[in-house]
Design a protein around this motif. Structure first.
Motif, PDB file in Angstrom:
ATOM      1  N   SER A 122      38.860  21.657 -47.555  1.00 35.76           N
ATOM      2  CA  SER A 122      37.491  21.350 -47.129  1.00 35.76           C
ATOM      3  C   SER A 122      36.966  20.105 -47.822  1.00 35.76           C
ATOM      4  O   SER A 122      36.268  19.287 -47.220  1.00 35.76           O
ATOM      5  CB  SER A 122      36.578  22.541 -47.437  1.00 35.76           C
ATOM      6  OG  SER A 122      36.974  23.686 -46.725  1.00 35.76           O
ATOM      7  N   LEU A 123      37.314  19.946 -49.101  1.00 38.69           N
ATOM      8  CA  LEU A 123      36.873  18.764 -49.839  1.00 38.69           C
ATOM      9  C   LEU A 123      37.488  17.500 -49.238  1.00 38.69           C
ATOM     10  O   LEU A 123      36.839  16.445 -49.156  1.00 38.69           O
ATOM     11  CB  LEU A 123      37.254  18.899 -51.314  1.00 38.69           C
ATOM     12  CG  LEU A 123      36.561  17.965 -52.304  1.00 38.69           C
ATOM     13  CD1 LEU A 123      35.052  18.115 -52.218  1.00 38.69           C
ATOM     14  CD2 LEU A 123      37.039  18.256 -53.724  1.00 38.69           C
ATOM     15  N   TYR A 124      38.737  17.608 -48.785  1.00 41.16           N
ATOM     16  CA  TYR A 124      39.363  16.460 -48.117  1.00 41.16           C
ATOM     17  C   TYR A 124      38.637  16.130 -46.815  1.00 41.16           C
ATOM     18  O   TYR A 124      38.391  14.951 -46.511  1.00 41.16           O
ATOM     19  CB  TYR A 124      40.829  16.738 -47.825  1.00 41.16           C
ATOM     20  CG  TYR A 124      41.435  15.721 -46.889  1.00 41.16           C
ATOM     21  CD1 TYR A 124      41.696  14.416 -47.317  1.00 41.16           C
ATOM     22  CD2 TYR A 124      41.704  16.041 -45.560  1.00 41.16           C
ATOM     23  CE1 TYR A 124      42.223  13.471 -46.452  1.00 41.16           C
ATOM     24  CE2 TYR A 124      42.227  15.100 -44.687  1.00 41.16           C
ATOM     25  CZ  TYR A 124      42.489  13.820 -45.139  1.00 41.16           C
ATOM     26  OH  TYR A 124      42.991  12.888 -44.266  1.00 41.16           O
ATOM     27  N   ARG A 125      38.293  17.152 -46.035  1.00 38.05           N
ATOM     28  CA  ARG A 125      37.577  16.904 -44.785  1.00 38.05           C
ATOM     29  C   ARG A 125      36.239  16.214 -45.040  1.00 38.05           C
ATOM     30  O   ARG A 125      35.784  15.396 -44.249  1.00 38.05           O
ATOM     31  CB  ARG A 125      37.357  18.211 -44.033  1.00 38.05           C
ATOM     32  CG  ARG A 125      38.623  18.806 -43.410  1.00 38.05           C
ATOM     33  CD  ARG A 125      38.277  19.998 -42.531  1.00 38.05           C
ATOM     34  NE  ARG A 125      39.444  20.595 -41.912  1.00 38.05           N
ATOM     35  CZ  ARG A 125      40.027  20.135 -40.808  1.00 38.05           C
ATOM     36  NH1 ARG A 125      39.556  19.062 -40.212  1.00 38.05           N
ATOM     37  NH2 ARG A 125      41.082  20.753 -40.306  1.00 38.05           N
ATOM     38  N   ALA A 126      35.601  16.570 -46.167  1.00 36.29           N
ATOM     39  CA  ALA A 126      34.285  16.015 -46.471  1.00 36.29           C
ATOM     40  C   ALA A 126      34.366  14.604 -47.038  1.00 36.29           C
ATOM     41  O   ALA A 126      33.487  13.777 -46.792  1.00 36.29           O
ATOM     42  CB  ALA A 126      33.547  16.926 -47.447  1.00 36.29           C
ATOM     43  N   THR A 127      35.438  14.291 -47.794  1.00 40.35           N
ATOM     44  CA  THR A 127      35.516  13.008 -48.501  1.00 40.35           C
ATOM     45  C   THR A 127      36.565  12.053 -47.948  1.00 40.35           C
ATOM     46  O   THR A 127      36.503  10.857 -48.203  1.00 40.35           O
ATOM     47  CB  THR A 127      35.837  13.243 -49.987  1.00 40.35           C
ATOM     48  OG1 THR A 127      37.165  13.807 -50.097  1.00 40.35           O
ATOM     49  CG2 THR A 127      34.830  14.188 -50.619  1.00 40.35           C
ATOM     50  N   GLY A 180      42.743  36.468 -45.090  1.00 42.35           N
ATOM     51  CA  GLY A 180      42.231  35.218 -45.657  1.00 42.35           C
ATOM     52  C   GLY A 180      43.317  34.166 -45.810  1.00 42.35           C
ATOM     53  O   GLY A 180      43.079  32.972 -45.608  1.00 42.35           O
ATOM     54  N   ILE A 181      44.533  34.614 -46.163  1.00 43.82           N
ATOM     55  CA  ILE A 181      45.654  33.681 -46.261  1.00 43.82           C
ATOM     56  C   ILE A 181      45.970  33.113 -44.883  1.00 43.82           C
ATOM     57  O   ILE A 181      46.214  31.910 -44.720  1.00 43.82           O
ATOM     58  CB  ILE A 181      46.881  34.394 -46.859  1.00 43.82           C
ATOM     59  CG1 ILE A 181      46.593  34.808 -48.305  1.00 43.82           C
ATOM     60  CG2 ILE A 181      48.114  33.501 -46.802  1.00 43.82           C
ATOM     61  CD1 ILE A 181      47.643  35.708 -48.911  1.00 43.82           C
ATOM     62  N   GLY A 182      45.933  33.990 -43.861  1.00 44.32           N
ATOM     63  CA  GLY A 182      46.177  33.526 -42.493  1.00 44.32           C
ATOM     64  C   GLY A 182      45.157  32.494 -42.044  1.00 44.32           C
ATOM     65  O   GLY A 182      45.495  31.523 -41.361  1.00 44.32           O
ATOM     66  N   MET A 183      43.885  32.674 -42.429  1.00 41.16           N
ATOM     67  CA  MET A 183      42.855  31.703 -42.055  1.00 41.16           C
ATOM     68  C   MET A 183      43.136  30.349 -42.697  1.00 41.16           C
ATOM     69  O   MET A 183      42.985  29.301 -42.063  1.00 41.16           O
ATOM     70  CB  MET A 183      41.477  32.210 -42.475  1.00 41.16           C
ATOM     71  CG  MET A 183      40.335  31.302 -42.046  1.00 41.16           C
ATOM     72  SD  MET A 183      40.228  31.117 -40.242  1.00 41.16           S
ATOM     73  CE  MET A 183      39.527  32.719 -39.806  1.00 41.16           C
ATOM     74  N   LEU A 184      43.565  30.359 -43.960  1.00 39.86           N
ATOM     75  CA  LEU A 184      43.942  29.099 -44.608  1.00 39.86           C
ATOM     76  C   LEU A 184      45.065  28.421 -43.836  1.00 39.86           C
ATOM     77  O   LEU A 184      45.004  27.204 -43.574  1.00 39.86           O
ATOM     78  CB  LEU A 184      44.389  29.352 -46.045  1.00 39.86           C
ATOM     79  CG  LEU A 184      45.164  28.194 -46.700  1.00 39.86           C
ATOM     80  CD1 LEU A 184      44.261  26.980 -46.891  1.00 39.86           C
ATOM     81  CD2 LEU A 184      45.802  28.631 -48.009  1.00 39.86           C
ATOM     82  N   LEU A 185      46.092  29.173 -43.454  1.00 37.23           N
ATOM     83  CA  LEU A 185      47.221  28.590 -42.734  1.00 37.23           C
ATOM     84  C   LEU A 185      46.793  28.040 -41.383  1.00 37.23           C
ATOM     85  O   LEU A 185      47.286  26.990 -40.941  1.00 37.23           O
ATOM     86  CB  LEU A 185      48.323  29.637 -42.569  1.00 37.23           C
ATOM     87  CG  LEU A 185      48.935  30.160 -43.879  1.00 37.23           C
ATOM     88  CD1 LEU A 185      49.975  31.238 -43.594  1.00 37.23           C
ATOM     89  CD2 LEU A 185      49.550  29.031 -44.695  1.00 37.23           C
ATOM     90  N   LEU A 186      45.860  28.705 -40.718  1.00 38.85           N
ATOM     91  CA  LEU A 186      45.332  28.188 -39.451  1.00 38.85           C
ATOM     92  C   LEU A 186      44.581  26.874 -39.666  1.00 38.85           C
ATOM     93  O   LEU A 186      44.691  25.942 -38.864  1.00 38.85           O
ATOM     94  CB  LEU A 186      44.410  29.221 -38.805  1.00 38.85           C
ATOM     95  CG  LEU A 186      45.088  30.453 -38.202  1.00 38.85           C
ATOM     96  CD1 LEU A 186      44.046  31.463 -37.747  1.00 38.85           C
ATOM     97  CD2 LEU A 186      45.988  30.060 -37.030  1.00 38.85           C
ATOM     98  N   HIS A 187      43.824  26.801 -40.748  1.00 42.08           N
ATOM     99  CA  HIS A 187      43.092  25.568 -41.052  1.00 42.08           C
ATOM    100  C   HIS A 187      44.057  24.427 -41.385  1.00 42.08           C
ATOM    101  O   HIS A 187      43.840  23.276 -40.967  1.00 42.08           O
ATOM    102  CB  HIS A 187      42.131  25.804 -42.219  1.00 42.08           C
ATOM    103  CG  HIS A 187      40.960  26.653 -41.860  1.00 42.08           C
ATOM    104  ND1 HIS A 187      40.145  27.243 -42.802  1.00 42.08           N
ATOM    105  CD2 HIS A 187      40.451  27.024 -40.657  1.00 42.08           C
ATOM    106  CE1 HIS A 187      39.194  27.926 -42.205  1.00 42.08           C
ATOM    107  NE2 HIS A 187      39.362  27.814 -40.900  1.00 42.08           N
ATOM    108  N   GLY A 198      38.394  24.599 -37.160  1.00 42.83           N
ATOM    109  CA  GLY A 198      38.474  26.020 -36.875  1.00 42.83           C
ATOM    110  C   GLY A 198      37.296  26.769 -37.469  1.00 42.83           C
ATOM    111  O   GLY A 198      36.289  26.187 -37.867  1.00 42.83           O
ATOM    112  N   SER A 199      37.408  28.077 -37.532  1.00 40.82           N
ATOM    113  CA  SER A 199      36.307  28.927 -37.984  1.00 40.82           C
ATOM    114  C   SER A 199      36.047  28.745 -39.474  1.00 40.82           C
ATOM    115  O   SER A 199      36.971  28.652 -40.272  1.00 40.82           O
ATOM    116  CB  SER A 199      36.630  30.393 -37.693  1.00 40.82           C
ATOM    117  OG  SER A 199      36.828  30.598 -36.315  1.00 40.82           O
ATOM    118  N   THR A 200      34.780  28.715 -39.831  1.00 39.66           N
ATOM    119  CA  THR A 200      34.377  28.714 -41.228  1.00 39.66           C
ATOM    120  C   THR A 200      33.305  29.781 -41.422  1.00 39.66           C
ATOM    121  O   THR A 200      32.586  30.120 -40.486  1.00 39.66           O
ATOM    122  CB  THR A 200      33.819  27.347 -41.670  1.00 39.66           C
ATOM    123  OG1 THR A 200      32.735  26.987 -40.794  1.00 39.66           O
ATOM    124  CG2 THR A 200      34.888  26.272 -41.606  1.00 39.66           C
TER     125      THR A 200
END
Length: 206
Positions: A122-127, A180-187, A198-200
């Motif tokens: 997320s920090l990469y997406r923001a910066t 939660g691990i699956g959501m990270l992998l999807l992101h 994706g979903s946040t």
């Protein structure tokens, strides 16, 4: 006219409330800074302010979550405070290969690798700063090596509680477990494919 008059009377009260909230947020930031510990790599926060020896890296009680608070405070005040210093401290802390008392045998969003990787993604997406993405990939790759294969599926056997290291469970939840691990992998996959993030969760500042 009565409605406009009422709003004009309420507006100063609302503004005063906003200033009070911001004052309290700044006081909280000052308290967090007093609990933080300076390392050669940047600021980090102990898992317990009364125990400065256990430095936590996670979202729930560590630097990953603390930086999110400072990011929101930066948006309100334009003062970055410890945003980048804290992230740098995590990158150079030796995790994920090194397990510390504050980065134990846990790979979930709440307390482990998935939460750290999610934050840096997320920090990469923001910066758009590449080192943040590189570290997110490093933590994710390590997380995958720690999976246990069961047929055509993966599970992660972990210790949810830092003070109960022998209580090992393969959990399925979001904050603690495979969801939660699956959501990270999807992101991570969405970024690799050039798709939207994706979903946040609603409380995400990103």
């Amino acid at each position: 006219m009565k409605t406009i008059l009422l709003l004009s009377l309420l507006l100063p009260t609302l503004q005063a409330a906003d200033r009070a909230f911001l004052k309290n947020a700044r006081q909280t930031a000052h308290w967090l800074q007093s609990c933080s510990r300076q390392t050669p790599n940047g600021k980090v926060w102990p898992a317990d302010p009364l125990d400065s020896t256990t430095v936590s890296t996670n979202l729930y009680s560590g630097s990953s979550g603390g930086v999110l608070f400072f990011l929101e405070l930066h948006r309100a005040t334009q003062n970055k405070i410890y945003l980048k210093k804290s992230a740098r401290g995590l990158v150079q802390s030796g995790i994920p290969e090194k397990q510390t008392p504050g980065f134990w045998n846990n790979v979930s969003q709440c307390c482990g690798s998935a939460g750290v990787a999610e934050f840096f993604l997320s920090l990469y997406r923001a910066t758009k700063e590449r080192p943040y993405l590189d570290f997110a990939k490093q933590v994710t790759a390590n997380l995958l090596t720690r999976a246990t294969r069961e047929g055509d599926a993966l599970k992660w056997i972990q210790a949810e509680h830092r003070v109960k290291p022998d209580l090992l469970i393969a959990q399925t939840g979001y904050m603690q477990g495979a969801a939660g691990i699956g959501m990270l992998l999807l992101h991570m996959d969405a970024l690799a494919q050039g798709r939207a993030g994706g979903s946040t969760l609603p409380d995400s500042p990103f």
